[in-house]
Design a protein around this motif. Structure first.
Motif, short mmCIF file in Angstrom:
data_model
loop_
_atom_site.label_atom_id
_atom_site.label_comp_id
_atom_site.label_asym_id
_atom_site.label_seq_id
_atom_site.Cartn_x
_atom_site.Cartn_y
_atom_site.Cartn_z
N ARG A 1 0.81 -1.19 0.00
CA ARG A 1 0.00 0.00 0.00
C ARG A 1 0.85 1.26 0.00
NH1 ARG A 1 -4.23 -1.75 4.65
NH2 ARG A 1 -5.09 -3.50 3.55
N ASN A 2 2.00 1.17 0.62
CA ASN A 2 2.86 2.35 0.73
C ASN A 2 3.70 2.60 -0.51
OD1 ASN A 2 1.92 2.74 3.30
ND2 ASN A 2 3.59 1.61 4.25
N TYR A 3 3.82 1.62 -1.37
CA TYR A 3 4.65 1.75 -2.57
C TYR A 3 3.77 2.30 -3.69
CZ TYR A 3 8.19 0.66 -6.05
OH TYR A 3 9.12 0.75 -7.04
N ILE A 4 4.11 3.46 -4.24
CA ILE A 4 3.21 4.11 -5.20
C ILE A 4 3.60 3.89 -6.66
CG2 ILE A 4 2.49 5.90 -3.59
CD1 ILE A 4 4.54 7.76 -4.93
N ASP A 5 4.82 3.43 -6.92
CA ASP A 5 5.25 3.21 -8.30
C ASP A 5 4.65 1.91 -8.85
OD1 ASP A 5 6.88 5.52 -8.45
OD2 ASP A 5 8.36 4.49 -7.22
N ASP A 6 4.83 1.71 -10.16
CA ASP A 6 4.27 0.53 -10.82
C ASP A 6 5.02 -0.74 -10.43
OD1 ASP A 6 2.45 2.10 -12.18
OD2 ASP A 6 3.76 2.38 -13.92
N ILE A 7 4.26 -1.76 -10.07
CA ILE A 7 4.81 -3.07 -9.79
C ILE A 7 3.87 -4.13 -10.35
CG2 ILE A 7 6.06 -2.42 -7.71
CD1 ILE A 7 3.78 -3.68 -6.09
N LYS A 8 4.38 -5.32 -10.49
CA LYS A 8 3.57 -6.45 -10.90
C LYS A 8 3.94 -7.62 -10.01
CE LYS A 8 2.16 -9.23 -14.76
NZ LYS A 8 2.05 -9.32 -16.19
N ILE A 9 2.92 -8.27 -9.45
CA ILE A 9 3.15 -9.43 -8.60
C ILE A 9 2.84 -10.67 -9.42
CG2 ILE A 9 2.45 -10.65 -6.52
CD1 ILE A 9 1.73 -7.89 -5.35
N ILE A 10 3.80 -11.57 -9.51
CA ILE A 10 3.66 -12.79 -10.29
C ILE A 10 3.67 -13.97 -9.33
CG2 ILE A 10 4.72 -14.22 -12.08
CD1 ILE A 10 6.14 -11.63 -13.03
N SER A 11 2.69 -14.83 -9.45
CA SER A 11 2.67 -16.04 -8.63
C SER A 11 2.82 -17.24 -9.54
CB SER A 11 1.38 -16.09 -7.81
OG SER A 11 0.50 -17.01 -8.27
N MET A 12 3.70 -18.16 -9.16
CA MET A 12 3.98 -19.35 -9.97
C MET A 12 4.17 -20.55 -9.06
SD MET A 12 6.77 -17.75 -12.53
CE MET A 12 6.36 -18.47 -14.07
N THR A 13 3.93 -21.72 -9.61
CA THR A 13 4.21 -22.95 -8.87
C THR A 13 5.40 -23.65 -9.52
OG1 THR A 13 2.60 -24.15 -10.22
CG2 THR A 13 1.83 -23.30 -8.12
N PHE A 14 6.30 -24.09 -8.67
CA PHE A 14 7.48 -24.82 -9.12
C PHE A 14 7.56 -26.12 -8.34
CE2 PHE A 14 8.84 -20.55 -10.38
CZ PHE A 14 9.39 -20.80 -11.62
N PRO A 15 8.08 -27.17 -8.96
CA PRO A 15 8.25 -28.43 -8.23
C PRO A 15 9.28 -28.27 -7.11
CG PRO A 15 9.06 -28.64 -10.49
CD PRO A 15 8.49 -27.28 -10.35
N VAL A 16 9.08 -29.02 -6.05
CA VAL A 16 10.01 -29.00 -4.93
C VAL A 16 11.33 -29.63 -5.38
CG1 VAL A 16 10.42 -29.92 -2.61
CG2 VAL A 16 8.15 -29.10 -3.24
N ASN A 17 12.42 -29.03 -4.98
CA ASN A 17 13.74 -29.54 -5.35
C ASN A 17 14.40 -30.18 -4.13
OD1 ASN A 17 16.20 -30.10 -6.43
ND2 ASN A 17 16.76 -27.99 -6.87
N THR A 18 14.57 -31.50 -4.17
CA THR A 18 15.21 -32.23 -3.07
C THR A 18 16.54 -32.83 -3.50
OG1 THR A 18 14.03 -34.26 -3.61
CG2 THR A 18 12.99 -32.79 -2.01
N GLN A 19 17.15 -32.28 -4.51
CA GLN A 19 18.37 -32.85 -5.07
C GLN A 19 19.51 -32.88 -4.05
OE1 GLN A 19 17.89 -34.12 -8.07
NE2 GLN A 19 19.87 -35.12 -7.91
N VAL A 20 19.66 -31.82 -3.28
CA VAL A 20 20.76 -31.76 -2.29
C VAL A 20 20.58 -32.85 -1.24
CG1 VAL A 20 21.82 -30.31 -0.53
CG2 VAL A 20 21.08 -29.29 -2.68
N GLN A 21 19.35 -33.03 -0.75
CA GLN A 21 19.09 -34.06 0.25
C GLN A 21 19.33 -35.45 -0.32
OE1 GLN A 21 17.04 -31.54 -0.47
NE2 GLN A 21 16.29 -30.58 1.40
N GLN A 22 18.93 -35.67 -1.58
CA GLN A 22 19.14 -36.98 -2.21
C GLN A 22 20.63 -37.28 -2.35
OE1 GLN A 22 16.92 -37.55 -5.85
NE2 GLN A 22 15.13 -36.49 -5.01
N GLU A 23 21.41 -36.30 -2.75
CA GLU A 23 22.85 -36.50 -2.88
C GLU A 23 23.48 -36.82 -1.52
OE1 GLU A 23 24.33 -32.98 -4.74
OE2 GLU A 23 23.35 -33.43 -6.65
N HIS A 24 23.02 -36.15 -0.48
CA HIS A 24 23.54 -36.42 0.86
C HIS A 24 23.23 -37.85 1.30
CE1 HIS A 24 24.79 -35.67 4.96
NE2 HIS A 24 23.62 -36.14 5.39
N ILE A 25 22.02 -38.31 1.05
CA ILE A 25 21.64 -39.67 1.43
C ILE A 25 22.44 -40.69 0.63
CG2 ILE A 25 19.75 -41.35 1.31
CD1 ILE A 25 17.90 -39.12 2.25
N LEU A 26 22.63 -40.45 -0.65
CA LEU A 26 23.44 -41.36 -1.47
C LEU A 26 24.88 -41.43 -0.97
CD1 LEU A 26 22.08 -40.52 -5.03
CD2 LEU A 26 21.73 -42.64 -3.73
#
Length: 111
Positions: A1-26
């Motif tokens: 509300r306090n920001y008066i200039d032009d902005i655009k809010i983008i909402s997106m869904t991305f798959p969860v990334n568990t690659q680091v945890q998988q590498e640690h378990i391996l």
């Protein structure tokens, strides 16, 4: 509300990334000879793979418009001042920006 200039809010869904945890378990599986521990690690690895396939994160991005570099710095400082503890802003790395641009241009794609 306090920001008066032009902005655009983008909402997106991305798959969860568990690659680091998988590498640690391996890595842990390679280092141990305990069969019970290896079975436990296999179950945890299967869980992480399932999470990566099924779950999605909803992420929000703020697009700010400006005329020149000076205005960019001023608006970034202003936005950082206006944020609260509930909403934190951070800059994106190039890889994430490319993924966002790809997804914006290809709505039905799965990254």
């Amino acid at each position: 509300r306090n920001y008066i200039d032009d902005i655009k809010i983008i909402s997106m869904t991305f798959p969860v990334n568990t690659q680091v945890q998988q590498e640690h378990i391996l890595k842990k599986m390679e280092m141990t000879d305990n069969k019970i521990y290896i079975n436990f690690l296999n179950k945890r690895l299967d869980q992480l793979i399932a999470i990566e396939e099924k779950r999605k994160n909803k992420e929000f991005y703020l697009m700010v418009f400006y005329e020149d570099e000076k205005t960019k710095r001023e608006r970034e400082i202003q936005l950082l001042r206006l944020t609260s503890s509930a909403i934190t802003l951070s800059t994106l790395d190039l890889d994430k920006k490319i993924k966002i641009m790809f997804k914006l241009n290809n709505h039905n794609s799965k990254i």
